[in-house]
Design a protein around this motif. Sequence first.
Motif, PDB file in Angstrom:
ATOM      1  N   ILE A  82      44.437  78.718 -34.184  1.00  0.00           N
ATOM      2  CA  ILE A  82      44.891  77.413 -33.694  1.00  0.00           C
ATOM      3  C   ILE A  82      44.629  77.277 -32.201  1.00  0.00           C
ATOM      4  O   ILE A  82      44.184  76.221 -31.722  1.00  0.00           O
ATOM      5  CB  ILE A  82      46.389  77.224 -33.995  1.00  0.00           C
ATOM      6  CG1 ILE A  82      46.634  77.195 -35.503  1.00  0.00           C
ATOM      7  CG2 ILE A  82      46.915  75.948 -33.348  1.00  0.00           C
ATOM      8  CD1 ILE A  82      45.998  76.026 -36.216  1.00  0.00           C
ATOM      9  N   ASN A  83      44.893  78.339 -31.442  1.00  0.00           N
ATOM     10  CA  ASN A  83      44.690  78.291 -29.990  1.00  0.00           C
ATOM     11  C   ASN A  83      43.254  77.925 -29.631  1.00  0.00           C
ATOM     12  O   ASN A  83      43.006  77.021 -28.825  1.00  0.00           O
ATOM     13  CB  ASN A  83      45.034  79.649 -29.367  1.00  0.00           C
ATOM     14  CG  ASN A  83      46.524  79.864 -29.228  1.00  0.00           C
ATOM     15  OD1 ASN A  83      47.322  78.970 -29.489  1.00  0.00           O
ATOM     16  ND2 ASN A  83      46.910  81.062 -28.832  1.00  0.00           N
ATOM     17  N   VAL A  84      42.312  78.638 -30.204  1.00  0.00           N
ATOM     18  CA  VAL A  84      40.901  78.420 -29.864  1.00  0.00           C
ATOM     19  C   VAL A  84      40.444  77.042 -30.330  1.00  0.00           C
ATOM     20  O   VAL A  84      39.762  76.313 -29.595  1.00  0.00           O
ATOM     21  CB  VAL A  84      40.023  79.527 -30.484  1.00  0.00           C
ATOM     22  CG1 VAL A  84      38.548  79.243 -30.217  1.00  0.00           C
ATOM     23  CG2 VAL A  84      40.407  80.894 -29.922  1.00  0.00           C
ATOM     24  N   THR A  85      40.819  76.670 -31.538  1.00  0.00           N
ATOM     25  CA  THR A  85      40.388  75.373 -32.071  1.00  0.00           C
ATOM     26  C   THR A  85      40.957  74.221 -31.255  1.00  0.00           C
ATOM     27  O   THR A  85      40.241  73.272 -30.909  1.00  0.00           O
ATOM     28  CB  THR A  85      40.826  75.234 -33.542  1.00  0.00           C
ATOM     29  OG1 THR A  85      40.366  76.360 -34.290  1.00  0.00           O
ATOM     30  CG2 THR A  85      40.247  73.974 -34.149  1.00  0.00           C
ATOM     31  N   ALA A 124      45.740  80.551 -25.109  1.00  0.00           N
ATOM     32  CA  ALA A 124      45.390  79.149 -25.343  1.00  0.00           C
ATOM     33  C   ALA A 124      44.874  78.493 -24.068  1.00  0.00           C
ATOM     34  O   ALA A 124      43.869  77.769 -24.081  1.00  0.00           O
ATOM     35  CB  ALA A 124      46.607  78.396 -25.876  1.00  0.00           C
ATOM     36  N   THR A 125      45.554  78.764 -22.955  1.00  0.00           N
ATOM     37  CA  THR A 125      45.152  78.159 -21.685  1.00  0.00           C
ATOM     38  C   THR A 125      43.798  78.683 -21.218  1.00  0.00           C
ATOM     39  O   THR A 125      42.909  77.905 -20.845  1.00  0.00           O
ATOM     40  CB  THR A 125      46.211  78.433 -20.608  1.00  0.00           C
ATOM     41  OG1 THR A 125      47.492  78.010 -21.087  1.00  0.00           O
ATOM     42  CG2 THR A 125      45.877  77.699 -19.328  1.00  0.00           C
ATOM     43  N   LEU A 126      43.632  80.004 -21.233  1.00  0.00           N
ATOM     44  CA  LEU A 126      42.363  80.580 -20.791  1.00  0.00           C
ATOM     45  C   LEU A 126      41.217  80.193 -21.721  1.00  0.00           C
ATOM     46  O   LEU A 126      40.079  80.027 -21.277  1.00  0.00           O
ATOM     47  CB  LEU A 126      42.470  82.102 -20.710  1.00  0.00           C
ATOM     48  CG  LEU A 126      43.087  82.682 -19.439  1.00  0.00           C
ATOM     49  CD1 LEU A 126      42.971  84.202 -19.438  1.00  0.00           C
ATOM     50  CD2 LEU A 126      42.425  82.117 -18.194  1.00  0.00           C
ATOM     51  N   SER A 127      41.502  80.035 -22.989  1.00  0.00           N
ATOM     52  CA  SER A 127      40.470  79.619 -23.931  1.00  0.00           C
ATOM     53  C   SER A 127      39.911  78.251 -23.542  1.00  0.00           C
ATOM     54  O   SER A 127      38.691  78.048 -23.506  1.00  0.00           O
ATOM     55  CB  SER A 127      41.044  79.572 -25.349  1.00  0.00           C
ATOM     56  OG  SER A 127      40.057  79.185 -26.283  1.00  0.00           O
TER      57      SER A 127
END
Length: 221
Positions: A82-85, A124-127
């Motif tokens: 979910i984070n990356v998407t 999530a933020t760095l992604s």
Amino acid sequence: MTFDREPDLDNANVGMPCFSRSEFMRKLSRWELPLHTLQGDMAMKKSNYLLRMVMLAMFVALGVVISPILRVEGMCPMAHLINVTCAVFMGPAYAFLCAVLIGVIRMMIMGIPPLALTGAVFGATLSGIFYKLSKGKIIAAVLGEIIGTGIIGAIVSYPVMTYLWGKEGLTWFFYVPSFIMGTLIGGSIAFVLLLRLKATGQLKKIQDALKDVPRSEDKAA
């Protein structure tokens, strides 16, 4: 010089320009155009904002529902999916907000420890940041998730779990192996999914639909 009657100053056209009907309509149309453009921009921005909120809500709901899949303490691969998407679709700010909301809901409803937050928000933020800096490279988004969660989040989890949660026997790098394993699994799934969307052209369409709508004067500039 004398006048037979006083001039009618009330009805005199003093200082008023005289326009023909066609010229008046032409000027009126020029005045109305910015108003119509502004109204159109406001409607598009409102629709775009609503779409982003709906997409964010869908990511949060999906993240909460699928989070138990393959989960053990210190490893939640579906959260990284979910984070990356979300980071690729909506950018770092929305990815961060999505991770926070999912983490808080999981902690409140499922009794998950604070790892639900420390193991999500940094990745999530760095992604999203890495994806933006790389100008749209999906592998950069996955790398940001691995570094943010697998290293930064894992290290931050030690003092949080030790001093706030009261768990004993931990070290600074206790969660690093499991966090990295989780990011590799979830990141790989996201990588394949996003590559497929990019190949079919759907990724660009989704991103265009979710991004901010520039104002008309900005377009003209």
